[in-house]
Design an enzyme around this catalytic site. Structure first.
Site, PDB file in Angstrom:
ATOM      1  N   ASP A  57      46.382  51.495  -2.026  1.00  0.00           N
ATOM      2  CA  ASP A  57      46.544  51.029  -3.402  1.00  0.00           C
ATOM      3  C   ASP A  57      47.228  52.073  -4.270  1.00  0.00           C
ATOM      4  O   ASP A  57      48.208  51.790  -4.968  1.00  0.00           O
ATOM      5  CB  ASP A  57      45.181  50.669  -4.002  1.00  0.00           C
TER       6      ASP A  57
ATOM      7  N   SER B 206      43.109  46.966  -9.952  1.00  0.00           N
ATOM      8  CA  SER B 206      43.092  47.445 -11.330  1.00  0.00           C
ATOM      9  C   SER B 206      42.547  48.871 -11.424  1.00  0.00           C
ATOM     10  O   SER B 206      42.989  49.650 -12.272  1.00  0.00           O
ATOM     11  CB  SER B 206      42.262  46.503 -12.205  1.00  0.00           C
TER      12      SER B 206
ATOM     13  N   GLU C  41      38.226  57.517  -6.064  1.00  0.00           N
ATOM     14  CA  GLU C  41      37.520  56.359  -5.501  1.00  0.00           C
ATOM     15  C   GLU C  41      36.441  56.799  -4.508  1.00  0.00           C
ATOM     16  O   GLU C  41      35.292  56.341  -4.572  1.00  0.00           O
ATOM     17  CB  GLU C  41      38.513  55.439  -4.779  1.00  0.00           C
TER      18      GLU C  41
ATOM     19  N   SER D 156      39.386  50.632 -24.251  1.00  0.00           N
ATOM     20  CA  SER D 156      40.050  49.596 -23.461  1.00  0.00           C
ATOM     21  C   SER D 156      39.933  48.249 -24.153  1.00  0.00           C
ATOM     22  O   SER D 156      38.820  47.800 -24.477  1.00  0.00           O
ATOM     23  CB  SER D 156      39.436  49.502 -22.061  1.00  0.00           C
TER      24      SER D 156
END
Length: 389
Positions: free
Chosen positions: A175, A130, A163, A67
């Protein structure tokens, strides 16, 4: 962010050429905060800021992740045969979690590895989702690369399972749903109790959505997010002693008034009241947008912030300052915190001819009060996650 630059960045890290480029948006929520895990309505949309992924298959059973947002972590490598949660993999656990949950729930097999380069332009810790953006990006790539033939809703559920079960944050489904199912210039009115949804043009006339980033980062997994959910569940349990409901989202405000005595706890009462009243505000906001009553829409958005500040207690001084300063400016219809809270962003509905003046006034007051600056973006409503090259 252009494709050629992303591909060059991939090659500089992995020393091979890339094969595909994907984009997964972030999201904002017009209204309906902390209602998704309470069986209520939400009204989100995908935005043009998000997470880019450049990917290429490998011949072995290894996965390499890098990343640009966390360069100090270097290349994260792991074997496809070992996908259980392990804190040593840091941000890579969101990728690993999606693979783990898809294998668990859909009995899929990954017969080869891949290299994945990530570059996001969502502000870190800003409450624009994000983590869900990365989850849906990963799911979209896996679905294509391994020809899994899964529906978008399957990726949505896998993201929520990542999550909830893999990472340990008891968030709702909004989300992931908004990021996977988003459409350009459309908001999604989603009933999280039934999963029925409709698209509505986010037609704000001469107004735009101004995102106001407090630059006060929040760490939801380490915050009181899980505590809020537990409080709502306890309030629901007490109401269920006399009323056969499955979620707080089933209650009207009038019904809540009649059964609220069952809760018998000041804090739990406030949490449940927010869930019920915010759900009704979301329904009213959808109708206001449909009727082009933008003044009412703005009032409902501001009322949402007050409820999040005083009943749900997830706001902080920085977000209260952004919202309340915006309210007091000509050309602002409404403003509120978005996301889980305890930091991150707020939004304001602002006359586009006055955006610069409004932004400058809020920015000055903010830096004078807190000693550091807030950042501002105009929200552009985008398509959901998919391949761009």
């Amino acid at each position: 962010m252009d494709i050629e630059t992303l591909e060059k960045e991939f090659t500089s890290i992995f020393k091979i050429n890339s094969s595909e480029v994907y984009f997964s948006p972030g999201r904002i929520n017009v209204i309906g905060e902390h209602t998704d895990y309470n069986g209520g309505h939400v009204f989100p949309c995908a935005i043009s800021l998000g997470t880019y992924g450049v990917v290429s298959p490998r011949d072995d059973k290894m996965v390499g992740l890098y990343s640009a947002n966390f360069p100090d972590a270097g290349v994260i490598s792991f074997d496809l045969n070992s996908l259980e949660y392990d804190s040593q993999y840091g941000w890579g656990n969101y990728v690993r979690g999606m693979m783990y949950e898809l294998k668990k729930h859909h009995d899929v097999e990954f017969d080869h590895g891949f290299n994945l380069y990530i570059h996001g332009n969502l502000p870190d810790g800003a409450g624009l989702s994000s983590s869900a953006s990365l989850e849906i990006l990963t799911g979209t790539i896996l679905n294509d690369m391994f020809n899994l033939q899964l529906e978008k809703i399957d990726l949505v559920y896998a993201g929520q399972q990542t999550e909830n079960d893999y990472i340990g944050l008891n968030s709702g489904i909004m989300d992931q749903f908004a990021i996977a199912m988003g459409k350009k210039d459309q908001a999604i009115f989603l009933d999280t109790n039934t999963m029925e949804y409709e698209y509505y043009p986010l037609d704000l006339g001469n107004n735009v959505v101004l995102i106001m980033n407090s630059n006060k980062a929040h760490e939801l997994a380490n915050s009181k997010y899980n505590e809020r959910r537990a409080q709502c569940e306890e309030a629901l349990k007490r109401i269920q002693s006399k009323l056969a409901i499955k979620s707080l989202g089933e209650l009207t405000k009038e019904q809540f008034d009649l059964v609220s005595y069952l809760i018998n706890d000041d804090v739990l009462l406030k949490r449940a009241r927010h869930a019920v009243f915010e759900n009704q505000r979301t329904v009213d906001a959808k109708n206001a947008l449909k009727d082009r009553d933008l003044v009412k829409l703005g009032h409902l958005i501001s009322a949402s912030h007050i409820s999040l500040e005083y009943d749900y207690e997830v706001s902080v001084d920085e977000l209260d300052t952004l919202a309340s300063t915006a309210w007091n400016q000509d050309g602002v219809l409404g403003a509120r915190i978005i996301g889980g809270g305890f930091g991150g962003c707020a939004i304001a509905i602002v006359d586009k001819d006055r955006v610069n003046d409004v932004r400058d006034i809020i920015a000055k007051k903010y830096v004078d009060k807190f000693g550091y600056k807030a950042d501002f973006y105009i929200a552009k409503i985008s398509e959901g996650a998919g391949k761009i090259s």
